[in-house]
Motif scaffolding. Structure first.
Motif, PDB file in Angstrom:
ATOM      1  N   ARG A   1    -112.662   2.964   1.723  1.00  0.00           N
ATOM      2  CA  ARG A   1    -111.734   4.120   1.659  1.00  0.00           C
ATOM      3  C   ARG A   1    -110.162   3.142   2.022  1.00  0.00           C
ATOM      4  NH1 ARG A   1    -115.809   6.200   4.379  1.00  0.00           N
ATOM      5  NH2 ARG A   1    -116.436   8.355   4.472  1.00  0.00           N
ATOM      6  N   PHE A   2    -109.327   4.467   0.824  1.00  0.00           N
ATOM      7  CA  PHE A   2    -107.677   4.215   0.409  1.00  0.00           C
ATOM      8  C   PHE A   2    -106.828   5.053   1.003  1.00  0.00           C
ATOM      9  CE2 PHE A   2    -103.753   3.126  -0.330  1.00  0.00           C
ATOM     10  CZ  PHE A   2    -103.590   1.902  -0.340  1.00  0.00           C
ATOM     11  N   GLN A   3    -106.618   5.725   1.746  1.00  0.00           N
ATOM     12  CA  GLN A   3    -105.219   6.904   2.171  1.00  0.00           C
ATOM     13  C   GLN A   3    -103.908   6.086   1.987  1.00  0.00           C
ATOM     14  OE1 GLN A   3    -103.921   8.549   4.680  1.00  0.00           O
ATOM     15  NE2 GLN A   3    -102.813   9.899   3.081  1.00  0.00           N
ATOM     16  N   GLU A   4    -102.785   6.338   1.742  1.00  0.00           N
ATOM     17  CA  GLU A   4    -101.441   6.039   1.989  1.00  0.00           C
ATOM     18  C   GLU A   4    -100.436   7.084   1.307  1.00  0.00           C
ATOM     19  OE1 GLU A   4    -100.141   2.720   2.608  1.00  0.00           O
ATOM     20  OE2 GLU A   4    -101.299   1.117   1.888  1.00  0.00           O
ATOM     21  N   LEU A   5     -99.687   7.363   2.262  1.00  0.00           N
ATOM     22  CA  LEU A   5     -98.773   8.319   1.478  1.00  0.00           C
ATOM     23  C   LEU A   5     -97.932   7.869   0.638  1.00  0.00           C
ATOM     24  CD1 LEU A   5     -97.742  10.777   4.360  1.00  0.00           C
ATOM     25  CD2 LEU A   5     -98.927  11.744   2.460  1.00  0.00           C
ATOM     26  N   MET A   6     -96.832   7.629   0.267  1.00  0.00           N
ATOM     27  CA  MET A   6     -95.694   6.689  -0.113  1.00  0.00           C
ATOM     28  C   MET A   6     -94.464   7.130  -0.680  1.00  0.00           C
ATOM     29  SD  MET A   6     -97.779   6.145  -3.880  1.00  0.00           S
ATOM     30  CE  MET A   6     -98.959   6.358  -4.111  1.00  0.00           C
ATOM     31  N   ASN A   7     -93.792   6.956  -0.325  1.00  0.00           N
ATOM     32  CA  ASN A   7     -91.720   7.680  -0.346  1.00  0.00           C
ATOM     33  C   ASN A   7     -91.421   7.294  -2.393  1.00  0.00           C
ATOM     34  OD1 ASN A   7     -89.338   8.220  -0.119  1.00  0.00           O
ATOM     35  ND2 ASN A   7     -89.174   7.295   2.242  1.00  0.00           N
ATOM     36  N   PRO A   8     -91.094   8.082  -2.935  1.00  0.00           N
ATOM     37  CA  PRO A   8     -90.837   7.935  -4.416  1.00  0.00           C
ATOM     38  C   PRO A   8     -89.097   7.980  -4.026  1.00  0.00           C
ATOM     39  CG  PRO A   8     -91.237  10.561  -3.425  1.00  0.00           C
ATOM     40  CD  PRO A   8     -91.409   9.578  -2.554  1.00  0.00           C
ATOM     41  N   GLY A   9     -88.802   7.821  -3.190  1.00  0.00           N
ATOM     42  CA  GLY A   9     -87.201   7.966  -2.802  1.00  0.00           C
ATOM     43  C   GLY A   9     -86.759   8.811  -3.156  1.00  0.00           C
ATOM     44  N   ARG A  10     -87.105  10.140  -3.748  1.00  0.00           N
ATOM     45  CA  ARG A  10     -86.673  11.819  -3.614  1.00  0.00           C
ATOM     46  C   ARG A  10     -86.894  13.021  -2.307  1.00  0.00           C
ATOM     47  NH1 ARG A  10     -88.753  11.984  -9.627  1.00  0.00           N
ATOM     48  NH2 ARG A  10     -87.705   9.744 -10.025  1.00  0.00           N
ATOM     49  N   ARG A  11     -85.966  13.403  -2.862  1.00  0.00           N
ATOM     50  CA  ARG A  11     -86.684  14.549  -1.981  1.00  0.00           C
ATOM     51  C   ARG A  11     -88.231  15.926  -2.791  1.00  0.00           C
ATOM     52  NH1 ARG A  11     -85.205  16.571   2.444  1.00  0.00           N
ATOM     53  NH2 ARG A  11     -85.837  19.014   2.886  1.00  0.00           N
ATOM     54  N   VAL A  12     -89.148  15.721  -2.466  1.00  0.00           N
ATOM     55  CA  VAL A  12     -90.373  16.946  -2.875  1.00  0.00           C
ATOM     56  C   VAL A  12     -89.791  18.819  -3.053  1.00  0.00           C
ATOM     57  CG1 VAL A  12     -92.124  15.513  -2.898  1.00  0.00           C
ATOM     58  CG2 VAL A  12     -91.632  17.081  -1.292  1.00  0.00           C
ATOM     59  N   SER A  13     -90.289  19.481  -3.706  1.00  0.00           N
ATOM     60  CA  SER A  13     -90.055  20.545  -3.661  1.00  0.00           C
ATOM     61  C   SER A  13     -90.774  21.763  -2.635  1.00  0.00           C
ATOM     62  CB  SER A  13     -90.029  20.960  -5.417  1.00  0.00           C
ATOM     63  OG  SER A  13     -92.138  20.917  -5.538  1.00  0.00           O
TER      64      SER A  13
ATOM     65  N   LEU B   1     -92.860  11.494   4.004  1.00  0.00           N
ATOM     66  CA  LEU B   1     -92.447  11.162   3.121  1.00  0.00           C
ATOM     67  C   LEU B   1     -91.539  10.213   3.824  1.00  0.00           C
ATOM     68  CD1 LEU B   1     -93.296  12.988   0.221  1.00  0.00           C
ATOM     69  CD2 LEU B   1     -94.324  11.363   0.975  1.00  0.00           C
ATOM     70  N   ALA B   2     -90.381  10.600   4.609  1.00  0.00           N
ATOM     71  CA  ALA B   2     -89.616  10.070   4.614  1.00  0.00           C
ATOM     72  C   ALA B   2     -89.455   8.452   5.197  1.00  0.00           C
ATOM     73  CB  ALA B   2     -88.421  10.684   5.400  1.00  0.00           C
ATOM     74  N   GLY B   3     -91.473   8.778   6.337  1.00  0.00           N
ATOM     75  CA  GLY B   3     -91.661   7.214   7.038  1.00  0.00           C
ATOM     76  C   GLY B   3     -92.375   6.148   6.202  1.00  0.00           C
ATOM     77  N   ALA B   4     -92.915   7.135   5.074  1.00  0.00           N
ATOM     78  CA  ALA B   4     -93.904   5.786   4.485  1.00  0.00           C
ATOM     79  C   ALA B   4     -92.729   5.460   3.709  1.00  0.00           C
ATOM     80  CB  ALA B   4     -94.387   6.948   3.310  1.00  0.00           C
TER      81      ALA B   4
END
Length: 203
Positions: free
Chosen positions: A41-53, A67-70
């Motif tokens: 299994r694979f699961q990770e959050l990732m920080n896209p460098g912008r805020r999400v709506s 996301l800030a800590g991902a």
């Protein structure tokens, strides 16, 4: 090619609908099946460098604080490319996930050698009596127990994996192939719905 029961089944959560419009992945979840058994299994959050709506926060349950800590997308996607290896791929509404996979891997110069099959398109052909082809509806139609919340990447991947195996069992019950090849599932997913029953009967 691998048999159809040896695949990586994946799901993305994203900032929006299209990487062409600048949207990015914010979570990847995946299940690796080998001979019909979950082996990874694979699961990770990732920080896209912008805020999400706010809509995306509400829809996915993934907050800007989470996301800030991902890790950044490039770091996560490099690990995910290693996880995929040379496996074939499955996703529900795969055109969406494939666009994001291609875009995110393209940004880090990575590729994958396997083919993609859409479990939604396959379900349209094997479960033609289903009321609709949303993942939740198909899971209930196939009598798969539901014990979590949809719209998180790993859970959706887990449910898609169970649906995929249910469709393989359905196909096996209608023809003499215990374990069909992945290429056969790809072919069925692309053919006209009305042609499928006769095609399967001739296998």
């Amino acid at each position: 090619m691998f048999n159809a029961d040896t695949v990586v089944i994946l799901d993305f959560e994203t900032t929006g609908l299209s990487p062409d419009g600048g949207d990015r992945a914010i979570e990847i979840g995946a299940v690796k099946l080998e001979n019909g058994q979950v082996t990874g299994r694979f699961q990770e959050l990732m920080n896209p460098g912008r805020r999400v709506s706010g809509f995306i926060e509400s829809y996915t349950g993934i907050s800007n604080a989470m996301l800030a800590g991902a890790a950044e997308n490039a770091e996560v996607m490099a690990r995910f490319a290693d996880f995929i290896g040379d496996f074939n791929l499955v996703a529900h509404n795969a055109s969406f996930d494939k666009r994001f996979l291609d875009a995110e891997l393209g940004l880090i110069g990575r590729q994958y050698p396997g083919q993609f099959v859409c479990s939604m398109l396959l379900a349209r052909r094997l479960f033609q009596a289903a009321p609709d082809y949303k993942l939740g509806t198909l899971v209930r139609y196939a009598n798969i127990p539901v014990d979590g919340v949809f719209h998180r990447a790993l859970y959706d991947s887990e449910m898609t994996a169970k649906l995929w195996l249910a469709m393989l069992a359905e196909l096996a019950s209608r023809c003499a192939l215990d374990v069909p090849g992945f290429e056969l599932l790809y072919r069925i997913s692309k053919m006209p719905k009305k042609a499928v029953p006769g095609f399967i009967a001739g296998l």
